[in-house]
Design an enzyme around this catalytic site. Structure first.
Site, PDB file in Angstrom:
ATOM      1  N   HIS A  75       0.843  -1.203   0.000  1.00 35.08           N
ATOM      2  CA  HIS A  75       0.000   0.000   0.000  1.00 35.08           C
ATOM      3  C   HIS A  75       0.880   1.256   0.000  1.00 35.08           C
ATOM      4  CE1 HIS A  75      -2.784   3.103   1.325  1.00 35.08           C
ATOM      5  NE2 HIS A  75      -2.041   3.298   2.404  1.00 35.08           N
ATOM      6  N   ASP A 104       6.829  20.309 -27.572  1.00 40.25           N
ATOM      7  CA  ASP A 104       6.984  18.996 -26.928  1.00 40.25           C
ATOM      8  C   ASP A 104       8.044  19.152 -25.851  1.00 40.25           C
ATOM      9  OD1 ASP A 104       7.077  16.199 -26.296  1.00 40.25           O
ATOM     10  OD2 ASP A 104       6.364  15.770 -28.302  1.00 40.25           O
ATOM     11  N   TRP A 139       7.445   0.175   3.773  1.00 36.22           N
ATOM     12  CA  TRP A 139       7.825   0.933   2.563  1.00 36.22           C
ATOM     13  C   TRP A 139       9.254   1.451   2.654  1.00 36.22           C
ATOM     14  CZ3 TRP A 139       9.007   6.028   0.987  1.00 36.22           C
ATOM     15  CH2 TRP A 139       8.992   6.994   1.997  1.00 36.22           C
ATOM     16  N   SER A 169      13.363   5.207 -14.172  1.00 31.46           N
ATOM     17  CA  SER A 169      12.328   5.933 -14.911  1.00 31.46           C
ATOM     18  C   SER A 169      12.240   7.379 -14.436  1.00 31.46           C
ATOM     19  CB  SER A 169      10.990   5.218 -14.725  1.00 31.46           C
ATOM     20  OG  SER A 169       9.932   6.114 -14.900  1.00 31.46           O
ATOM     21  N   SER A 170      12.187   7.572 -13.113  1.00 29.36           N
ATOM     22  CA  SER A 170      12.037   8.938 -12.590  1.00 29.36           C
ATOM     23  C   SER A 170      13.240   9.797 -12.921  1.00 29.36           C
ATOM     24  CB  SER A 170      11.867   8.906 -11.076  1.00 29.36           C
ATOM     25  OG  SER A 170      10.739   8.167 -10.728  1.00 29.36           O
ATOM     26  N   HIS A 253      13.512  11.739   2.754  1.00 23.82           N
ATOM     27  CA  HIS A 253      12.884  13.013   3.102  1.00 23.82           C
ATOM     28  C   HIS A 253      12.700  13.922   1.889  1.00 23.82           C
ATOM     29  CE1 HIS A 253      10.938  15.756   5.750  1.00 23.82           C
ATOM     30  NE2 HIS A 253      11.397  16.629   4.907  1.00 23.82           N
ATOM     31  N   GLU A 255      12.129  12.924  -0.874  1.00 20.40           N
ATOM     32  CA  GLU A 255      11.017  12.259  -1.553  1.00 20.40           C
ATOM     33  C   GLU A 255       9.665  12.824  -1.107  1.00 20.40           C
ATOM     34  OE1 GLU A 255      10.615  10.177  -3.994  1.00 20.40           O
ATOM     35  OE2 GLU A 255       8.542   9.526  -3.670  1.00 20.40           O
ATOM     36  N   TYR A 257       8.994  15.781  -0.341  1.00 23.41           N
ATOM     37  CA  TYR A 257       8.774  17.039  -1.065  1.00 23.41           C
ATOM     38  C   TYR A 257       8.546  16.780  -2.543  1.00 23.41           C
ATOM     39  CZ  TYR A 257       9.988  19.025   3.329  1.00 23.41           C
ATOM     40  OH  TYR A 257       9.977  19.321   4.656  1.00 23.41           O
ATOM     41  N   SER A 268      -1.206  26.468  -6.641  1.00 20.11           N
ATOM     42  CA  SER A 268      -0.780  27.830  -6.967  1.00 20.11           C
ATOM     43  C   SER A 268      -1.275  28.279  -8.339  1.00 20.11           C
ATOM     44  CB  SER A 268       0.748  27.944  -6.924  1.00 20.11           C
ATOM     45  OG  SER A 268       1.239  27.482  -5.689  1.00 20.11           O
ATOM     46  N   HIS A 302      15.724  13.102  11.223  1.00 18.67           N
ATOM     47  CA  HIS A 302      14.569  13.191  12.126  1.00 18.67           C
ATOM     48  C   HIS A 302      13.734  11.907  12.071  1.00 18.67           C
ATOM     49  CE1 HIS A 302      12.193  15.466   8.734  1.00 18.67           C
ATOM     50  NE2 HIS A 302      12.180  14.178   8.531  1.00 18.67           N
ATOM     51  N   HIS A 303      14.012  11.064  11.090  1.00 23.09           N
ATOM     52  CA  HIS A 303      13.350   9.748  11.051  1.00 23.09           C
ATOM     53  C   HIS A 303      14.067   8.745  11.947  1.00 23.09           C
ATOM     54  CE1 HIS A 303      10.678  10.759   7.696  1.00 23.09           C
ATOM     55  NE2 HIS A 303      11.670  11.525   7.290  1.00 23.09           N
ATOM     56  N   THR A 328       7.472  26.777   4.377  1.00 21.56           N
ATOM     57  CA  THR A 328       6.167  26.161   4.143  1.00 21.56           C
ATOM     58  C   THR A 328       5.061  27.119   4.593  1.00 21.56           C
ATOM     59  OG1 THR A 328       7.258  24.084   4.657  1.00 21.56           O
ATOM     60  CG2 THR A 328       4.877  24.034   4.469  1.00 21.56           C
ATOM     61  N   LYS A 331       4.444  29.894   2.099  1.00 20.53           N
ATOM     62  CA  LYS A 331       3.555  29.513   0.997  1.00 20.53           C
ATOM     63  C   LYS A 331       2.094  29.613   1.419  1.00 20.53           C
ATOM     64  CE  LYS A 331       6.202  26.175  -1.751  1.00 20.53           C
ATOM     65  NZ  LYS A 331       6.260  26.848  -3.037  1.00 20.53           N
ATOM     66  N   ARG A 450       1.900   1.267  14.959  1.00 22.08           N
ATOM     67  CA  ARG A 450       1.577   1.053  13.545  1.00 22.08           C
ATOM     68  C   ARG A 450       2.012  -0.363  13.173  1.00 22.08           C
ATOM     69  NH1 ARG A 450       5.964   4.849  10.352  1.00 22.08           N
ATOM     70  NH2 ARG A 450       5.015   3.934   8.488  1.00 22.08           N
TER      71      ARG A 450
HETATM   72  C1  HEM Z   1      -8.146   5.502   1.148  1.00 21.70           C
HETATM   73  C2  HEM Z   1      -7.171   6.164   1.667  1.00 21.70           C
HETATM   74  C3  HEM Z   1      -6.148   5.572   2.590  1.00 21.70           C
HETATM   75  C4  HEM Z   1      -6.340   4.820   3.717  1.00 21.70           C
HETATM   76  C5  HEM Z   1      -7.651   4.383   4.327  1.00 21.70           C
HETATM   77  C6  HEM Z   1      -5.030   4.482   4.231  1.00 21.70           C
HETATM   78  C7  HEM Z   1      -4.803   3.712   5.371  1.00 21.70           C
HETATM   79  C8  HEM Z   1      -3.561   3.366   5.874  1.00 21.70           C
HETATM   80  C9  HEM Z   1      -3.311   2.664   7.103  1.00 21.70           C
HETATM   81  C10 HEM Z   1      -4.379   2.189   8.062  1.00 21.70           C
HETATM   82  C11 HEM Z   1      -1.971   2.510   7.237  1.00 21.70           C
HETATM   83  C12 HEM Z   1      -1.213   1.891   8.400  1.00 21.70           C
HETATM   84  C13 HEM Z   1      -0.985   0.442   8.277  1.00 21.70           C
HETATM   85  C14 HEM Z   1      -0.197  -0.040   9.449  1.00 21.70           C
HETATM   86  O1  HEM Z   1       0.737   0.660   9.909  1.00 21.70           O
HETATM   87  O2  HEM Z   1      -0.502  -1.152   9.948  1.00 21.70           O
HETATM   88  C15 HEM Z   1      -1.359   3.121   6.093  1.00 21.70           C
HETATM   89  C16 HEM Z   1      -0.007   3.186   5.866  1.00 21.70           C
HETATM   90  C17 HEM Z   1       0.594   3.965   4.883  1.00 21.70           C
HETATM   91  N1  HEM Z   1      -0.064   4.723   3.922  1.00 21.70           N
HETATM   92 FE1  HEM Z   1      -2.067   4.860   3.669  1.00 21.70          FE
HETATM   93  N2  HEM Z   1      -4.088   5.038   3.425  1.00 21.70           N
HETATM   94  C18 HEM Z   1      -4.724   5.732   2.417  1.00 21.70           C
HETATM   95  C19 HEM Z   1      -4.128   6.463   1.405  1.00 21.70           C
HETATM   96  C20 HEM Z   1      -2.764   6.681   1.280  1.00 21.70           C
HETATM   97  C21 HEM Z   1      -2.131   7.542   0.321  1.00 21.70           C
HETATM   98  C22 HEM Z   1      -2.852   8.351  -0.744  1.00 21.70           C
HETATM   99  C23 HEM Z   1      -0.794   7.470   0.552  1.00 21.70           C
HETATM  100  C24 HEM Z   1       0.375   8.163  -0.137  1.00 21.70           C
HETATM  101  C25 HEM Z   1       0.324   9.006  -1.080  1.00 21.70           C
HETATM  102  C26 HEM Z   1      -0.569   6.572   1.632  1.00 21.70           C
HETATM  103  C27 HEM Z   1       0.671   6.235   2.137  1.00 21.70           C
HETATM  104  C28 HEM Z   1       0.903   5.364   3.175  1.00 21.70           C
HETATM  105  C29 HEM Z   1       2.209   5.012   3.677  1.00 21.70           C
HETATM  106  C30 HEM Z   1       3.552   5.496   3.135  1.00 21.70           C
HETATM  107  C31 HEM Z   1       2.019   4.121   4.746  1.00 21.70           C
HETATM  108  C32 HEM Z   1       3.099   3.477   5.588  1.00 21.70           C
HETATM  109  C33 HEM Z   1       3.305   2.064   5.140  1.00 21.70           C
HETATM  110  C34 HEM Z   1       4.315   1.391   6.010  1.00 21.70           C
HETATM  111  O3  HEM Z   1       4.172   1.440   7.241  1.00 21.70           O
HETATM  112  O4  HEM Z   1       5.290   0.820   5.444  1.00 21.70           O
HETATM  113  N3  HEM Z   1      -1.794   6.114   2.060  1.00 21.70           N
HETATM  114  N4  HEM Z   1      -2.350   3.640   5.260  1.00 21.70           N
HETATM  115 CU   LIG Z   2      11.365  13.459   6.852  1.00 27.78          CU
END
Ligand code: HEM
Ligand SMILES: [Cu+2]
Length: 605
Positions: A75, A104, A139, A169-170, A253, A255, A257, A268, A302-303, A328, A331, A450
């Site tokens: 996810h 282009d 992640w 790619s990026s 970090h 990333e 931004y 904007s 800080h992480h 920030t 802005k 978490r």
């Molecule tokens: C429908 C919307 C979303 C819901 C309900 C949701 C829910 C969750 C939940 C519950 C977790 C925690 C899981 C855990 O720690 O056990 C999580 C982790 C995370 N989510 Fe989301 N999320 C959503 C959208 C997004 C979006 C749009 C992003 C990024 C652009 C995102 C990025 C992340 C990241 C980076 C983690 C951490 C994963 C990890 O611990 O390795 N999420 N999400």
């Molecule tokens: Cu950071």
């Protein structure tokens, strides 16, 4: 070389599937990026719903602990690398050349290559679900979880190799956009006349160019540890697991931004248009973007407060992190200043832009809280962090991206989205996001860690987990409304005029959707609002943009090419070979070389 090139004909199709596979048109590549990103949003969204369903009630047995680890890892990885980044890239592709008055990007075939490499990388990583399980180390894949000892099997291999491919790619895309923006601007468009979205694209591209190589190095060391028996991260062999944390977050970090600056650029653009004013404090918004990017390289540890770096390092990183809040905040004040006294027209794009500001402020505040070391030691690894990161990534990046989608949909498709349903989407998503993510603050402060797949009913976490799950499904409902609105608009939406919002920048001066060549004559720019000046010359004091007649004949556009997808395929095969057999990698390298050779000698016309 003509003798070598002679047998190779360039593809000619301008319609049908082949035309999409061989396209080098920045607008089509933008659409491909956008469609793929929305597909991966559904994948990452379904993973989120599974996570939330599992956590809805204590002691749930919907998924096992093992599956749960795969779900949150994929996810997070999917939402970041396969949804937010490519959706931003979709807009870089489609809009930036139009906004700077170009026909282009600088390297159209490289652009196609970036897209195919991204798509194959994303599919490659997700194919792991069908081959013994997906990556499951989170992640940010901390060492030692990713070592062969603790992660035997292919799961982490998919993650390491997949991220390497996506990074490639990026990197190519970023270099392409830097050159495009620096070199292809219409005459008169100085740097300080560039639209803000173009500025944020440029800054994001520089961030990618400087940050990604660090991840590449970190992943390469991990790849050596896993495939060739080195010990970079393995203490028993003299390695250091903390080395991974440093390398990952020096990338990680910046990333964040990379994820948020494009959305800030979109906001904007939207705010001035729907406030019928110029952007308030344009130079401040530009320079604060540059400053955020610069400072973003000095805060990574800080992480890592919880690893025990000692008081000096803790103090330094706490201070730099707090400093970043200043640009920030600048802005945010400028956005509010833009709306102040404006003739606000609350169409869907403005709703999402204002929603962005509100949600991002909440996420920003909890972010600054993490900067305080003693507070962070309480919050780290709890749901408080999950709350924070979703306020900035969902409330921030996703709301900003939807502002951009509603704003530019007419330009991209030639059809109008239904504005009333757009507002319904906004309100349901706004309520859903706050229901889903606000209670996570409370759960986190209450000590819920978490990345746990289940919890005991006696912990007192039942109510807010249930509320959060209801919020997640509310968000899903709002996305469904958007999808239906988009499909209906594409089928029988009202035709979009060139300039539906009475906007200020060049992309609105041409038809919707734009012709292949974008501008019949390249405009000459005299201010930050070239199209506005043309429409309202009285207010522009004679500074209206005008098109100078050109002296050449027909407009020559870059030809389609087979080779980008061939090279991308070669890369995919070569990388898969590391997991199958070296001979497969050699085959992949050969395919790649054929692609590079063909590309190099491709006839120009
Ligand atoms: C429908 C919307 C979303 C819901 C309900 C949701 C829910 C969750 C939940 C519950 C977790 C925690 C899981 C855990 O720690 O056990 C999580 C982790 C995370 N989510 Fe989301 N999320 C959503 C959208 C997004 C979006 C749009 C992003 C990024 C652009 C995102 C990025 C992340 C990241 C980076 C983690 C951490 C994963 C990890 O611990 O390795 N999420 N999400
Ligand atoms: Cu950071």
């Amino acid at each position: 070389m003509t003798t070598l090139a002679a047998p190779m004909r360039r593809p000619v199709a301008y319609t049908g599937v082949w035309s999409w596979i061989t396209t080098v048109d920045h607008k089509r590549i933008g659409i491909l990026y956008g469609a793929s990103a929305l597909f991966f949003l559904l994948v990452g969204g379904i993973e989120a719903l599974l996570i939330r369903t599992q956590l809805a009630v204590p002691g749930n047995t919907l998924v096992s602990s093992d599956t749960y680890s795969q779900l949150f890892t994929m996810h997070g990885t999917t939402m970041i690398f396969l949804f937010v980044m490519p959706l931003s890239a979709a807009f870089f592709n489609f809009m930036v050349p139009l906004m700077i008055g170009a026909r282009d990007v600088a390297f159209p075939r490289l652009n196609a290559l970036s897209y195919w490499v991204f798509l194959f990388g994303g599919l490659f990583m997700n194919s792991s679900f069908f081959m013994g399980g997906a990556p499951d180390a989170g992640w940010f894949g901390y060492a030692n979880l990713t070592s062969n000892q603790f992660s035997p099997g292919a799961r982490i291999d998919f993650w390491v190799l997949g991220l390497q491919v996506l990074g490639l790619s990026s990197l190519m895309a970023a270099l392409n956009f830097i050159v495009t923006i620096l070199n292809l601007r219409a005459p008169g468009m100085s740097m300080m006349r560039m639209p803000l979205f173009v500025w944020m694209t440029l800054i994001t591209s520089f961030l990618l160019v400087f940050a990604l190589p660090v991840l590449t190095v970190g992943l390469t060391l991990l790849l050596f540890d896993r495939f060739f028996g080195t010990h970079f991260y393995i203490p028993a062999g003299g390695g250091d697991p903390l080395l991974w944390q440093h390398l990952f977050w020096i990338f990680g970090h910046p990333e964040v931004y990379i994820l948020i600056l494009p959305a800030m650029g979109m906001v904007s653009e939207v705010l001035p248009t729907f406030s019928r004013k110029p952007l308030f404090g344009y130079p401040f918004v530009v320079y604060s973007g540059i400053l955020i990017a610069f400072l973003g390289f000095g805060v990574w540890a800080h992480h890592m407060f919880a690893v025990g770096m000692g008081p000096v390092a803790d103090a330094v990183f706490a201070t730099t992190t707090m400093l970043i809040a200043v640009p920030t905040g600048v802005k945010i004040f400028n956005w509010i200043g833009t709306m102040w006294g404006g003739a606000l027209d609350f169409k869907s794009p403005l709703c999402f832009a204002v929603g962005f500001i509100g949600m991002f402020i909440i996420g920003g505040i909890s972010g600054v809280m993490h900067a305080s070391v003693p507070l962070d030691l309480q919050q780290t690894d709890t749901y408080f962090v999950v709350a924070h990161l979703h306020y900035v990534l969902f409330g921030g990046a996703v709301f900003g991206l939807f502002a951009g989608i509603y704003y530019w949909f007419p330009k991209i498709t030639g059809r109008m989205l239904n504005d009333a349903w757009g507002k319904v989407h906004f309100w349901i998503m706004f309520v859903g996001a706050n229901l889903a993510f606000f209670p996570m603050h409370l759960l986190g402060l209450d000590g819920m860690p978490r990345r746990i797949y289940s919890y005991d009913p006696s912990m007192g976490w039942n109510l807010w987990n249930l509320v959060s799950t209801v919020g997640a499904f509310t968000i899903a409902l709002s996305v469904l409304i958007f999808v239906i609105n988009a499909i209906t608009a594409l089928r029988r939406g009202a035709r979009a005029p060139n300039d539906p919002w009475d906007a200020q920048t060049l992309e609105w001066s041409i038809s919707s959707p734009p012709p292949v060549y974008n501008f019949a004559t390249i405009p000459v720019v005299h201010s930050r609002r070239p199209f506005w000046d043309e429409k309202y010359p009285d207010a522009a004091h004679g500074k209206a943009a005008h098109a100078e007649p050109e002296h050449h004949g027909a407009i020559h556009m870059p030809n389609p090419s087979y080779f980008p997808i061939v090279i991308a395929l070669g890369i995919l095969v070569a990388v898969s070979g590391l997991m199958i057999h070296p001979a497969v990698s050699i085959l992949g390298a050969i395919i790649m070389l054929i692609g590079v050779y063909g590309w190099s000698f491709e006839p120009a016309a």
